[in-house]
Design a protein around this motif. Structure first.
Motif, PDB file in Angstrom:
ATOM      1  N   LEU A   1     -63.199 -66.480 -48.056  1.00 20.55           N
ATOM      2  CA  LEU A   1     -62.159 -66.754 -47.063  1.00 20.55           C
ATOM      3  C   LEU A   1     -60.979 -65.798 -47.253  1.00 20.55           C
ATOM      4  O   LEU A   1     -60.439 -65.241 -46.298  1.00 20.55           O
ATOM      5  N   TYR A   2     -60.611 -65.597 -48.519  1.00 25.33           N
ATOM      6  CA  TYR A   2     -59.479 -64.728 -48.853  1.00 25.33           C
ATOM      7  C   TYR A   2     -59.730 -63.312 -48.349  1.00 25.33           C
ATOM      8  O   TYR A   2     -58.865 -62.691 -47.721  1.00 25.33           O
ATOM      9  N   ALA A   3     -60.943 -62.818 -48.579  1.00 23.09           N
ATOM     10  CA  ALA A   3     -61.288 -61.467 -48.138  1.00 23.09           C
ATOM     11  C   ALA A   3     -61.224 -61.369 -46.615  1.00 23.09           C
ATOM     12  O   ALA A   3     -60.682 -60.405 -46.062  1.00 23.09           O
ATOM     13  N   GLY A   4     -61.753 -62.409 -45.950  1.00 22.91           N
ATOM     14  CA  GLY A   4     -61.725 -62.426 -44.488  1.00 22.91           C
ATOM     15  C   GLY A   4     -60.303 -62.441 -43.955  1.00 22.91           C
ATOM     16  O   GLY A   4     -59.973 -61.756 -42.983  1.00 22.91           O
ATOM     17  N   LEU A   5     -59.437 -63.205 -44.640  1.00 18.34           N
ATOM     18  CA  LEU A   5     -58.045 -63.318 -44.194  1.00 18.34           C
ATOM     19  C   LEU A   5     -57.283 -62.019 -44.445  1.00 18.34           C
ATOM     20  O   LEU A   5     -56.363 -61.679 -43.690  1.00 18.34           O
TER      21      LEU A   5
END
Ligand SMILES: [Zn+2]
Lengths: 61, 237
Positions: B135-139
């Protein structure tokens, strides 16, 4: 020095300045530093680095 | 390329020392005491929290060291990005480092915070660490897209003042709206709302200040702005 330089020119310029080895070593160094600071999971990192992550708002550990 | 990268690393080193001290003196003690107040074990990885056998010196060194490395890492990223993206960044040679630092702040911090807001250790995340990683990478990607979108809107608007407003609009909208739409993913772990808000404020202040300092140092270490900058579309090396 051209006044209408583009991002593409900069990439080409970097490719003539650097050898593939230099690029690989540079990327590996940057990636490992980023990985240790942001992603390396906790049992292996010191407590103080863990609070650093919280303090920096890195919420993916 | 080397001069620009070295300039970024030097700026990162300078600002990193200040940030490291800020981490050791302000952030670390506060984070540690919030962890004490919050439910023990809530975060799932404070096994060592009770073993204060670790010397204060080690803690201080790791604290400062992490902060310095973080500054150097982001400074190097800023230098590299500046080298490659300078032709595409709006502004004069005096303002471009700030625009780029803003984009970095959006990508590394603000994007992820839209759904994964800063937490004190002890506050429990409802998502598993592996899920958060993805999720962090996507954000981060979402933050970068926002920065690119802002730049595109700035260019389309034509004049400078309208451009700044147009460029900031999607960013402000995302920051205002997205956190309301995304489900709450943390439990307070016994901390009061005020305390959590204050802690988040400190984290935001620290990261925003870090990027601002990086841009300032980067510009300060660079060549003096020349009259060429008064006319747009001219880049100097
Ligand atoms: Zn944690």
């Amino acid at each position: 020095m051209s006044q209408t330089e583009t991002v593409h020119d900069r990439i080409e310029q970097a490719r003539t300045e650097l050898t593939p080895t230099q690029i690989a070593v540079g990327l590996a160094l940057a990636a490992s530093l980023g990985f240790v600071l942001m992603f390396l999971q906790d049992p292996m990192v010191h407590d103080a680095m863990h609070t650093f992550r919280h303090g920096a708002g890195i919420t993916c550990h | 390329m080397w001069p620009t990268l070295k300039r970024g690393v030097a700026a990162g080193g300078l600002v990193g020392v200040v940030y490291g001290l800020f981490t050791a003196v302000v952030v670390h003690p506060l984070t540690a005491s919030l962890a004490e107040i919050a439910h023990h074990g809530g975060h799932g990885h404070d096994a060592g929290a009770h073993s204060h056998a670790v010397s204060e010196t080690t803690t201080a060194v790791v604290s400062v060291g992490s902060g310095v490395l973080w500054g150097i890492f982001l400074g190097a990223a800023l230098g590299l990005a500046y080298y490659f993206l300078e032709p595409a960044v709006p502004g004069s040679s005096a303002t471009r480092p700030y625009v780029l630092a803003g984009a970095g702040f959006l990508t590394v911090s603000v994007g992820p915070w839209l759904a994964l807001p800063p937490v004190a250790p002890g506050m429990e995340h409802q998502l598993a660490a592996s899920t958060r990683l993805v999720l962090y990478a996507g954000l981060m990607l979402a933050g970068a897209v926002l920065a690119v979108l802002g730049t595109a809107l700035y260019r389309r608007a034509g004049d400078r003042r309208r451009g700044v407003a147009a460029g900031l609009a999607p960013i402000v909208a995302a920051v205002a709206v997205v956190p309301l739409l995304t489900p709450t993913v943390v439990t307070a772990g016994g901390l009061s709302t005020d305390l959590v808000a204050a802690y988040r404020g400190l984290v935001v202040f620290g990261q925003a200040g870090l990027w601002f300092g990086l841009a300032t140092a980067f510009r300060w270490l660079g060549p003096a702005p020349t009259n060429l900058d008064l006319t747009p579309h001219e880049t100097q090396i």
